[in-house]
Design a protein around this motif. Structure first.
Motif, short mmCIF file in Angstrom:
data_model
loop_
_atom_site.label_atom_id
_atom_site.label_comp_id
_atom_site.label_asym_id
_atom_site.label_seq_id
_atom_site.Cartn_x
_atom_site.Cartn_y
_atom_site.Cartn_z
N ALA A 12 -14.59 -41.17 -54.36
CA ALA A 12 -15.44 -41.05 -55.55
C ALA A 12 -14.68 -40.33 -56.65
O ALA A 12 -13.73 -39.58 -56.39
N HIS A 13 -15.11 -40.57 -57.87
CA HIS A 13 -14.54 -39.90 -59.03
C HIS A 13 -15.70 -39.29 -59.83
O HIS A 13 -16.62 -40.01 -60.24
N LEU A 14 -15.64 -37.99 -60.03
CA LEU A 14 -16.66 -37.26 -60.77
C LEU A 14 -16.30 -37.28 -62.24
O LEU A 14 -15.16 -36.98 -62.62
N MET A 15 -17.27 -37.63 -63.08
CA MET A 15 -17.00 -37.65 -64.51
C MET A 15 -18.26 -37.39 -65.30
O MET A 15 -19.35 -37.29 -64.73
N ASN A 16 -18.10 -37.26 -66.60
CA ASN A 16 -19.23 -37.12 -67.51
C ASN A 16 -20.02 -35.84 -67.22
O ASN A 16 -21.22 -35.78 -67.44
N VAL A 17 -19.34 -34.79 -66.73
CA VAL A 17 -20.01 -33.51 -66.49
C VAL A 17 -20.07 -32.78 -67.82
O VAL A 17 -19.04 -32.49 -68.44
N TRP A 18 -21.29 -32.52 -68.26
CA TRP A 18 -21.47 -31.94 -69.59
C TRP A 18 -22.77 -31.16 -69.63
O TRP A 18 -23.76 -31.54 -69.01
N THR A 19 -22.74 -30.06 -70.38
CA THR A 19 -23.94 -29.28 -70.66
C THR A 19 -23.97 -28.99 -72.16
O THR A 19 -22.95 -28.60 -72.74
N ASN A 20 -25.13 -29.17 -72.76
CA ASN A 20 -25.32 -28.85 -74.17
C ASN A 20 -24.90 -27.40 -74.41
O ASN A 20 -25.19 -26.52 -73.60
N LYS A 21 -24.23 -27.15 -75.53
CA LYS A 21 -23.69 -25.81 -75.80
C LYS A 21 -24.75 -24.72 -75.77
O LYS A 21 -24.46 -23.58 -75.42
N ILE A 62 -22.21 -34.02 -55.07
CA ILE A 62 -21.34 -33.80 -53.91
C ILE A 62 -22.12 -34.07 -52.63
O ILE A 62 -21.62 -34.72 -51.71
N GLU A 63 -23.33 -33.57 -52.56
CA GLU A 63 -24.16 -33.79 -51.36
C GLU A 63 -24.44 -35.28 -51.15
O GLU A 63 -24.40 -35.78 -50.03
N GLU A 64 -24.74 -35.98 -52.24
CA GLU A 64 -24.96 -37.42 -52.11
C GLU A 64 -23.69 -38.12 -51.62
O GLU A 64 -23.74 -38.97 -50.73
N ALA A 65 -22.54 -37.75 -52.20
CA ALA A 65 -21.27 -38.36 -51.80
C ALA A 65 -20.98 -38.11 -50.33
O ALA A 65 -20.54 -39.02 -49.61
N ARG A 66 -21.26 -36.92 -49.88
CA ARG A 66 -21.07 -36.58 -48.46
C ARG A 66 -21.94 -37.52 -47.60
O ARG A 66 -21.47 -38.07 -46.60
#
Length: 151
Positions: free
Chosen positions: A85-94, A110-114
């Motif tokens: 899997a590749h994790l991307m688009n991790v973002w939080t509004n400032k 991560i839990e879902e990927a596991r």
């Protein structure tokens, strides 16, 4: 704060959060316009791609997001399932940063990927994101090489 897996009913929230992420990471102006080709390809991936997107919602507005893209490769000795899997688009509004939102979203993925039998998760990290990823167990990798193909 509501944390949930996005569905196709959340398409506008997913697209908006994707654009916000890319504007932030690439230091683009708030009014930067993405091409229709990019937007349609993003919509298609959210509809049809082997991915999971999670959202943090506050008053009907996405204030955080993260996406896990699943990849099937030929099995190897170290990865006998071939499922990665590749994790991307991790973002939080400032206005919502440093409240544990990204950690919660990434932990959900991560839990879902596991559970899906993934043997390795990769990501491309900004300097700001590295402490969180280290905290969650990610390590720097000197194994990979990449090639950018210009069309």
């Amino acid at each position: 704060m509501e944390y949930r897996y996005a569905t196709t009913d959340d398409m506008n929230l997913m697209i908006r959060s994707r654009m916000d992420t890319l504007r932030d990471v690439n230091s683009l102006d708030e009014d930067y316009k993405f091409s229709e080709e990019f937007l349609e390809a993003s919509r298609e991936y959210f509809r049809e791609g082997d991915q999971s997107t999670v959202l943090a919602i506050d008053n009907g507005r996405a204030v955080g997001c993260a996406t896990m893209c699943y990849i099937d490769l030929m099995p190897t000795y170290a990865h006998p399932s071939g499922r990665r899997a590749h994790l991307m688009n991790v973002w939080t509004n400032k206005d919502y940063r440093r409240q544990g939102i990204a950690e919660k979203l990434v932990t959900m993925l991560i839990e879902e990927a596991r559970g899906r039998g993934v043997s390795e998760i990769s990501l491309d990290a900004t300097e700001a994101g590295r402490p969180l990823y280290r905290k969650l167990g990610f390590v720097e990798s000197g194994e990979n090489m990449t090639m950018i193909i210009q069309n």
